[in-house]
Design a protein around this motif. Structure first.
Motif, PDB file in Angstrom:
ATOM      1  N   LEU A   1       0.828  -1.204   0.000  1.00  0.00           N
ATOM      2  CA  LEU A   1       0.000   0.000   0.000  1.00  0.00           C
ATOM      3  C   LEU A   1       0.870   1.264   0.000  1.00  0.00           C
ATOM      4  CD1 LEU A   1      -2.795   1.302   0.235  1.00  0.00           C
ATOM      5  CD2 LEU A   1      -2.628   1.066   2.710  1.00  0.00           C
ATOM      6  N   GLU A   2       1.907   1.263   0.852  1.00  0.00           N
ATOM      7  CA  GLU A   2       2.772   2.441   0.927  1.00  0.00           C
ATOM      8  C   GLU A   2       3.527   2.664  -0.381  1.00  0.00           C
ATOM      9  OE1 GLU A   2       4.249   3.773   5.155  1.00  0.00           O
ATOM     10  OE2 GLU A   2       5.030   1.806   4.679  1.00  0.00           O
ATOM     11  N   ASN A   3       3.961   1.577  -1.005  1.00  0.00           N
ATOM     12  CA  ASN A   3       4.619   1.699  -2.306  1.00  0.00           C
ATOM     13  C   ASN A   3       3.694   2.379  -3.311  1.00  0.00           C
ATOM     14  OD1 ASN A   3       7.368   0.216  -3.202  1.00  0.00           O
ATOM     15  ND2 ASN A   3       6.602  -0.706  -1.314  1.00  0.00           N
ATOM     16  N   LEU A   4       2.425   1.962  -3.304  1.00  0.00           N
ATOM     17  CA  LEU A   4       1.475   2.550  -4.247  1.00  0.00           C
ATOM     18  C   LEU A   4       1.257   4.030  -3.920  1.00  0.00           C
ATOM     19  CD1 LEU A   4      -1.084  -0.387  -4.529  1.00  0.00           C
ATOM     20  CD2 LEU A   4       0.597   0.352  -6.235  1.00  0.00           C
ATOM     21  N   MET A   5       1.221   4.349  -2.621  1.00  0.00           N
ATOM     22  CA  MET A   5       1.001   5.741  -2.250  1.00  0.00           C
ATOM     23  C   MET A   5       2.196   6.613  -2.606  1.00  0.00           C
ATOM     24  SD  MET A   5      -1.124   5.040   1.218  1.00  0.00           S
ATOM     25  CE  MET A   5      -1.690   6.662   1.699  1.00  0.00           C
TER      26      MET A   5
ATOM     27  N   VAL B   1       1.178 -10.721 -16.465  1.00  0.00           N
ATOM     28  CA  VAL B   1       1.616  -9.334 -16.597  1.00  0.00           C
ATOM     29  C   VAL B   1       1.191  -8.781 -17.958  1.00  0.00           C
ATOM     30  CG1 VAL B   1       3.652  -7.840 -16.805  1.00  0.00           C
ATOM     31  CG2 VAL B   1       3.534  -9.534 -14.970  1.00  0.00           C
ATOM     32  N   PHE B   2       1.399  -9.572 -19.026  1.00  0.00           N
ATOM     33  CA  PHE B   2       1.039  -9.079 -20.355  1.00  0.00           C
ATOM     34  C   PHE B   2      -0.477  -8.948 -20.521  1.00  0.00           C
ATOM     35  CE2 PHE B   2       5.430  -9.662 -21.518  1.00  0.00           C
ATOM     36  CZ  PHE B   2       5.609  -8.700 -22.496  1.00  0.00           C
ATOM     37  N   ASP B   3      -1.234  -9.830 -19.886  1.00  0.00           N
ATOM     38  CA  ASP B   3      -2.691  -9.684 -19.937  1.00  0.00           C
ATOM     39  C   ASP B   3      -3.111  -8.351 -19.322  1.00  0.00           C
ATOM     40  OD1 ASP B   3      -3.068 -12.050 -21.233  1.00  0.00           O
ATOM     41  OD2 ASP B   3      -3.541 -13.216 -19.431  1.00  0.00           O
ATOM     42  N   ALA B   4      -2.446  -8.002 -18.222  1.00  0.00           N
ATOM     43  CA  ALA B   4      -2.759  -6.714 -17.578  1.00  0.00           C
ATOM     44  C   ALA B   4      -2.403  -5.562 -18.511  1.00  0.00           C
ATOM     45  CB  ALA B   4      -2.001  -6.594 -16.256  1.00  0.00           C
ATOM     46  N   LEU B   5      -1.254  -5.685 -19.209  1.00  0.00           N
ATOM     47  CA  LEU B   5      -0.850  -4.625 -20.141  1.00  0.00           C
ATOM     48  C   LEU B   5      -1.869  -4.495 -21.266  1.00  0.00           C
ATOM     49  CD1 LEU B   5       3.022  -5.150 -20.420  1.00  0.00           C
ATOM     50  CD2 LEU B   5       1.731  -3.640 -18.895  1.00  0.00           C
TER      51      LEU B   5
ATOM     52  N   GLY C   1      -8.273   1.283  -6.101  1.00  0.00           N
ATOM     53  CA  GLY C   1      -9.230   0.267  -6.536  1.00  0.00           C
ATOM     54  C   GLY C   1      -8.913  -0.229  -7.939  1.00  0.00           C
ATOM     55  N   ASP C   2      -8.571   0.694  -8.833  1.00  0.00           N
ATOM     56  CA  ASP C   2      -8.235   0.311 -10.213  1.00  0.00           C
ATOM     57  C   ASP C   2      -7.014  -0.607 -10.237  1.00  0.00           C
ATOM     58  OD1 ASP C   2     -10.264   1.904 -11.240  1.00  0.00           O
ATOM     59  OD2 ASP C   2      -8.981   3.682 -11.289  1.00  0.00           O
ATOM     60  N   VAL C   3      -6.003  -0.232  -9.454  1.00  0.00           N
ATOM     61  CA  VAL C   3      -4.775  -1.038  -9.433  1.00  0.00           C
ATOM     62  C   VAL C   3      -5.073  -2.417  -8.857  1.00  0.00           C
ATOM     63  CG1 VAL C   3      -2.464  -1.239  -8.439  1.00  0.00           C
ATOM     64  CG2 VAL C   3      -3.247   0.964  -9.321  1.00  0.00           C
TER      65      VAL C   3
ATOM     66  N   GLY D   1       8.936 -12.192  -7.411  1.00  0.00           N
ATOM     67  CA  GLY D   1       9.351 -11.326  -8.518  1.00  0.00           C
ATOM     68  C   GLY D   1       8.170 -10.826  -9.336  1.00  0.00           C
ATOM     69  N   GLY D   2       7.239 -11.716  -9.612  1.00  0.00           N
ATOM     70  CA  GLY D   2       6.073 -11.337 -10.406  1.00  0.00           C
ATOM     71  C   GLY D   2       5.214 -10.311  -9.687  1.00  0.00           C
ATOM     72  N   GLN D   3       5.037 -10.542  -8.374  1.00  0.00           N
ATOM     73  CA  GLN D   3       4.239  -9.594  -7.596  1.00  0.00           C
ATOM     74  C   GLN D   3       4.934  -8.233  -7.521  1.00  0.00           C
ATOM     75  OE1 GLN D   3       3.998 -11.931  -4.045  1.00  0.00           O
ATOM     76  NE2 GLN D   3       2.437 -13.298  -4.887  1.00  0.00           N
ATOM     77  N   GLN D   4       6.267  -8.264  -7.416  1.00  0.00           N
ATOM     78  CA  GLN D   4       7.002  -6.998  -7.397  1.00  0.00           C
ATOM     79  C   GLN D   4       6.848  -6.267  -8.726  1.00  0.00           C
ATOM     80  OE1 GLN D   4      11.054  -7.187  -6.095  1.00  0.00           O
ATOM     81  NE2 GLN D   4      10.560  -8.153  -4.147  1.00  0.00           N
ATOM     82  N   GLN D   5       6.834  -7.032  -9.820  1.00  0.00           N
ATOM     83  CA  GLN D   5       6.653  -6.413 -11.125  1.00  0.00           C
ATOM     84  C   GLN D   5       5.274  -5.753 -11.215  1.00  0.00           C
ATOM     85  OE1 GLN D   5       8.940  -6.012 -13.708  1.00  0.00           O
ATOM     86  NE2 GLN D   5       7.303  -4.592 -14.211  1.00  0.00           N
ATOM     87  N   MET D   6       4.262  -6.464 -10.711  1.00  0.00           N
ATOM     88  CA  MET D   6       2.912  -5.900 -10.715  1.00  0.00           C
ATOM     89  C   MET D   6       2.866  -4.642  -9.860  1.00  0.00           C
ATOM     90  SD  MET D   6       0.821  -9.471 -10.382  1.00  0.00           S
ATOM     91  CE  MET D   6       1.107 -10.776 -11.582  1.00  0.00           C
ATOM     92  N   LEU D   7       3.572  -4.678  -8.736  1.00  0.00           N
ATOM     93  CA  LEU D   7       3.607  -3.512  -7.847  1.00  0.00           C
ATOM     94  C   LEU D   7       4.288  -2.337  -8.544  1.00  0.00           C
ATOM     95  CD1 LEU D   7       3.074  -2.206  -5.149  1.00  0.00           C
ATOM     96  CD2 LEU D   7       5.154  -3.252  -4.249  1.00  0.00           C
ATOM     97  N   ALA D   8       5.379  -2.618  -9.266  1.00  0.00           N
ATOM     98  CA  ALA D   8       6.091  -1.532  -9.954  1.00  0.00           C
ATOM     99  C   ALA D   8       5.198  -0.891 -11.012  1.00  0.00           C
ATOM    100  CB  ALA D   8       7.375  -2.067 -10.588  1.00  0.00           C
ATOM    101  N   ILE D   9       4.414  -1.705 -11.709  1.00  0.00           N
ATOM    102  CA  ILE D   9       3.491  -1.151 -12.703  1.00  0.00           C
ATOM    103  C   ILE D   9       2.369  -0.376 -11.992  1.00  0.00           C
ATOM    104  CG2 ILE D   9       1.816  -1.727 -14.512  1.00  0.00           C
ATOM    105  CD1 ILE D   9       3.607  -4.160 -15.180  1.00  0.00           C
ATOM    106  N   GLY D  10       1.846  -0.975 -10.910  1.00  0.00           N
ATOM    107  CA  GLY D  10       0.795  -0.308 -10.144  1.00  0.00           C
ATOM    108  C   GLY D  10       1.259   1.033  -9.602  1.00  0.00           C
ATOM    109  N   ARG D  11       2.499   1.077  -9.139  1.00  0.00           N
ATOM    110  CA  ARG D  11       3.049   2.315  -8.601  1.00  0.00           C
ATOM    111  C   ARG D  11       3.085   3.396  -9.681  1.00  0.00           C
ATOM    112  NH1 ARG D  11       8.942   1.696  -6.319  1.00  0.00           N
ATOM    113  NH2 ARG D  11       9.348   1.424  -8.529  1.00  0.00           N
TER     114      ARG D  11
END
Lengths: 237, 296
Positions: free
Chosen positions: A95-99, A173-177, A115-117, A137-147
């Motif tokens: 959450l803090e990373n996203l903020m 990840v690509f589906d999200a893109l 909510g969108d992220v 690693g995958g979750q971190q990648q999603m977080l980096a994109i979300g951020r």
């Protein structure tokens, strides 16, 4: 053109990394930048983000020159990067990373809220209180994109989002893109996984030794076996 | 009178905490071992003293000392550290640079004070003693405890509960990622050095009042104790520095009361070695990987 890069040159530590690259992206396009390791792909993204200062050339977003602007000013304009190696803040929660990502808004209207992220990456919602350093690693990648999304991107720059991820996670990840692209997001994607990148993007540039060696629609490039064999090597399956 | 000694120790520990937190803040966030922290602390004490001598009430002097020491800290950041940071390898060069900054502060204070020990005027702080539960606590001691508590609380709240604090921690953990999120590291450096200097300045005035002695060398022993506290607590850990400071204060007071003043340092440094043998990263330190990650 949303992003216009004209004849950009850059070098670091005495090595010439970019030798006259030009690249244009229209609003809503997803463009892939592919090429072998060390071709200058990441350097180009870092030139756009203001982390590397080009020695010559011009980079414009909606007509505004970015070259020599400080990195924070560029990110505050909504030119947002998900950097190579994710670069999440390890000792802060999801959450803090996203903020922290929302800092880039700096008064602009957000394009994505929490909510969108979370809808895009439900796993981040489940792990919202977890420290980012303990994510996979995958979750971190999603977080980096979300951020980056939290910062209200006009254009999203993604540096090797598939690097080091299991195929099933790469697909997620690509589906999200693809969903982001459907919603009209402009995306510049740097990838070594050429097949995946060509499959999901509208157009692509192939760069090698700091120059654009070929460009065209992704579907054409994807069917050009010469290009795949010659430039991609083991690029993906 | 065991309890009385514990109370005295906790109060001194509170002052150590003010000193150590500013020190650990700079180390934890910027990876700079700021050896000028003792000089900044001493500068705070001097500003407080001169303000009182100029006829200002002690609370005004206290605020001026905090602001003044904070500004000195910021000036050191700009003059001694900023350029080094741009050159990349900051850790060692900043250490040397901070020794130089400390020498400058100490020399100025030596000239101003003509190498004498100075004292606050007798009635600077009202002498009131409260007696309860068989304890004797002075109004000054209460004020010190209260101020230490409030300042430490405010700083923790600022770092962990506000958007500004989140930006500070983001810069600490990954400056490039922070930059890509539109955070201006320069502004963060300004804030943390200001905060660190203000805490040191507050500690300087409180120590000057508590021991009724202000001199140009007063920072040195505190710097050494600050080191011990910060290492005991775990480098960069706010909670660790706090617990270690209070423990240090109590241990020091008890060993002086029941053993001998000359033994107190032996006990404290002996304990430091034991703790480091058992927990190499300090009481609240991160695991091995965490420390490495923090330094990268």
């Amino acid at each position: 053109m949303l992003l216009s890069i004209d004849d950009i040159h850059a070098s670091y530590s005495g090595i010439r990394a970019l030798d006259g690259v030009s690249l244009h992206i229209a609003k809503g396009e997803m463009v892939a930048l592919i090429g072998p390791n060390g071709a200058g792909k990441s350097t180009l993204l870092n030139c756009i983000s203001g982390i590397v200062t080009p020695t010559a050339g011009s980079i414009k977003v909606e007509g505004v020159e970015l070259v020599r602007k400080p990195a924070r000013a560029i990110s505050r304009m909504g030119v947002l990067q998900s950097p190579e190696g994710r670069q999440v803040l390890p000792d802060m929660s999801v959450l803090e990373n996203l903020m922290v990502g929302a800092n880039a808004l700096h008064g602009r209207a957000p394009t994505h809220d929490l909510g969108d992220v979370y809808r895009l990456f439900p796993i981040l919602d489940e792990r919202r209180e977890q420290m980012a350093g303990s994510l996979s690693g995958g979750q971190q990648q999603m977080l980096a994109i979300g951020r980056a999304l939290m910062g209200g991107p006009n254009i999203l720059l993604l540096d090797e989002p598939s690097l080091g991820l299991a195929p099933v996670i790469v697909q997620q990840v690509f589906d999200a893109l693809a969903r982001l692209r459907q919603d009209g997001m402009t995306i510049l994607l740097v990838e070594q996984n050429a097949r995946k990148a060509l499959q999901f993007s509208d157009r692509a540039y192939v760069i090698e030794h700091g120059r654009v060696v070929t460009q065209g629609s992704s579907s054409e490039l994807a069917h050009n076996d010469d290009i795949l064999a010659h430039y991609m090597g083991t690029g993906g399956h | 009178m065991f309890l009385q000694q514990v109370v005295n120790g906790l109060i001194i520990g509170g002052v150590y905490a003010l000193f150590a937190l500013g020190f650990t803040l700079i180390f934890g966030i910027h990876k700079i071992m700021n050896l000028a922290h003792g000089g900044i602390f001493m500068t705070g004490a001097f500003i407080g003293l001169y303000s009182v001598q100029a006829g200002l009430p002690i609370w005004v002097a206290f605020i001026l000392a905090m602001i003044g020491a904070g500004l000195v800290s910021v000036i050191i950041e700009v003059t001694a550290f900023r350029r080094l940071r741009q050159s990349g390898e900051v850790e060692f060069s900043a250490l040397i640079s901070s020794i130089g900054a400390n020498l400058v502060l100490v020399s100025i204070a030596q000239i101003l004070s003509r190498t004498q020990v100075l004292r606050f005027p007798f009635d600077t702080f009202p002498i009131i003693i409260f007696s309860f539960w068989g304890l004797r606590v002075s109004a000054l001691q209460l004020a010190i405890a209260l101020l230490a508590l409030v300042l430490v609380g405010v700083m923790s709240w600022y770092l962990y509960k506000t958007a500004f604090g989140r930006q500070v921690r983001a810069v600490a953990q990954n400056e490039r990622a922070a930059l890509l999120s539109g955070i201006r590291p320069g502004a963060i450096y300004f804030q943390t050095f200001m905060l660190s200097g203000m805490l040191a300045g507050a500690a300087g005035v409180l120590v000057g009042l508590a021991f009724n002695s202000i001199h140009f060398m007063m920072g040195d022993p505190f710097l050494l104790r600050g080191f011990v506290v910060v290492i005991l607590g775990g480098l960069g850990s706010v909670a660790g520095a706090l617990v270690a400071s209070l423990g240090f204060g109590v241990l020091q007071t008890l060993s002086i009361a029941y053993l001998s003043a000359s033994l107190s340092d032996i006990i404290i440094f002996g304990l430091l070695f034991v703790v480091l043998l058992l927990r190499p990263n300090g009481l609240f330190g991160k695991d091995e990987a965490g420390v490495l990650r923090g330094r990268r």
